[in-house]
Write an enzyme that holds these catalytic residues in place. Structure first.
Site, short mmCIF file in Angstrom:
data_model
loop_
_atom_site.label_atom_id
_atom_site.label_comp_id
_atom_site.label_asym_id
_atom_site.label_seq_id
_atom_site.Cartn_x
_atom_site.Cartn_y
_atom_site.Cartn_z
N ASN A 43 0.84 -1.19 0.00
CA ASN A 43 0.00 0.00 0.00
C ASN A 43 0.88 1.25 0.00
OD1 ASN A 43 0.63 -0.87 2.64
ND2 ASN A 43 -1.18 0.08 3.54
N ILE A 44 0.38 2.25 -0.70
CA ILE A 44 1.11 3.51 -0.89
C ILE A 44 0.15 4.64 -0.54
CG2 ILE A 44 2.39 4.95 -2.51
CD1 ILE A 44 2.78 2.33 -4.22
N GLU A 45 0.44 5.31 0.58
CA GLU A 45 -0.48 6.34 1.06
C GLU A 45 -0.08 7.73 0.56
OE1 GLU A 45 -0.67 5.66 5.30
OE2 GLU A 45 -1.95 3.90 4.98
N CYS A 54 -4.15 0.57 -2.36
CA CYS A 54 -4.00 -0.62 -1.53
C CYS A 54 -2.92 -1.55 -2.09
CB CYS A 54 -5.31 -1.39 -1.47
SG CYS A 54 -6.62 -0.57 -0.56
N GLU A 56 -2.95 -4.84 -2.61
CA GLU A 56 -3.42 -5.80 -3.63
C GLU A 56 -3.52 -5.14 -4.99
OE1 GLU A 56 -4.69 -4.79 -0.82
OE2 GLU A 56 -6.48 -5.93 -0.28
N CYS A 87 -10.36 -4.88 1.07
CA CYS A 87 -11.43 -3.88 0.97
C CYS A 87 -12.28 -4.14 -0.28
CB CYS A 87 -10.86 -2.46 0.97
SG CYS A 87 -10.25 -1.92 -0.62
N CYS A 90 -10.73 -3.37 -3.74
CA CYS A 90 -9.76 -4.38 -4.19
C CYS A 90 -10.46 -5.65 -4.65
CB CYS A 90 -8.77 -4.70 -3.07
SG CYS A 90 -7.60 -3.35 -2.82
N1 THU Z 1 -5.38 -1.35 2.78
C1 THU Z 1 -4.86 -2.19 1.83
O1 THU Z 1 -3.73 -1.98 1.34
N2 THU Z 1 -5.61 -3.24 1.44
C2 THU Z 1 -6.84 -3.55 1.94
O2 THU Z 1 -7.50 -4.44 1.45
C3 THU Z 1 -7.35 -2.80 3.11
C4 THU Z 1 -6.70 -1.49 3.34
C5 THU Z 1 -4.55 -0.21 3.22
C6 THU Z 1 -5.03 1.13 2.80
C7 THU Z 1 -4.39 2.03 3.85
O3 THU Z 1 -3.06 2.31 3.45
C8 THU Z 1 -4.33 1.15 5.08
O4 THU Z 1 -4.49 -0.18 4.63
C9 THU Z 1 -5.39 1.47 6.12
O5 THU Z 1 -6.65 1.47 5.55
#
Ligand code: THU
Length: 130
Positions: A43-45, A54, A56, A87, A90
């Site tokens: 994941n890259i915020e 996310c 995935e 989520c 995804c």
């Molecule tokens: N996140 C994912 O990378 N995949 C998911 O299926 C659920 C959420 C990440 C997004 C964000 O960076 C962090 O988890 C918190 O929501």
């Protein structure tokens, strides 16, 4: 050809590259294409939170952007007590590039796994415009 166990380890490894200064919640994923190629993602915020990608989806978009659209299996790791629950966004993106029978391994922080399928994660999904 990598097996599920290797994908699990690659997903855990991928989470080390997660860019998560806001949530501090690293996610890693590793997928296998039809011809055995492996793509990892994290994941890259972003300071603008809604732009977060996310883990995935990063792995899937990496594969598709390299010309691999037929995806066979994915493992997803999160630092969660129970195996991570992907989520909804995804799940919808998985439906686009995996068959409903495709194996999905969800991994918890302690290594516990749940094995499911793309179809079970998103039943009665939206797949085309007909
Ligand atoms: N996140 C994912 O990378 N995949 C998911 O299926 C659920 C959420 C990440 C997004 C964000 O960076 C962090 O988890 C918190 O929501």
């Amino acid at each position: 050809m990598v097996d599920t166990n290797q994908l699990v380890n690659l997903a855990i490894q991928a989470s080390q590259h997660a860019y998560v200064p806001y949530s501090k919640f690293p996610i890693g994923a590793a997928l296998k294409t039809k011809d055995g190629r492996v793509f990892q993602g994290c994941n890259i915020e972003n300071a603008s939170f809604g732009l977060t990608n996310c883990g995935e989806r990063t792995a899937i978009f990496k594969a598709v952007s390299e010309g691999y659209r037929d995806l066979k299996e994915i493992a997803i790791y999160g630092e969660t007590k129970e195996p991570i629950s992907p989520c909804g966004a995804c799940r919808q993106v998985m439906v686009e590039f995996f068959q409903p029978e495709a194996k999905v391994t969800l991994i918890a922080k302690n290594g516990q796994t749940v094995v499911t399928t793309v179809g079970d994660l998103l039943p009665y999904s939206f797949t085309d415009l007909d």
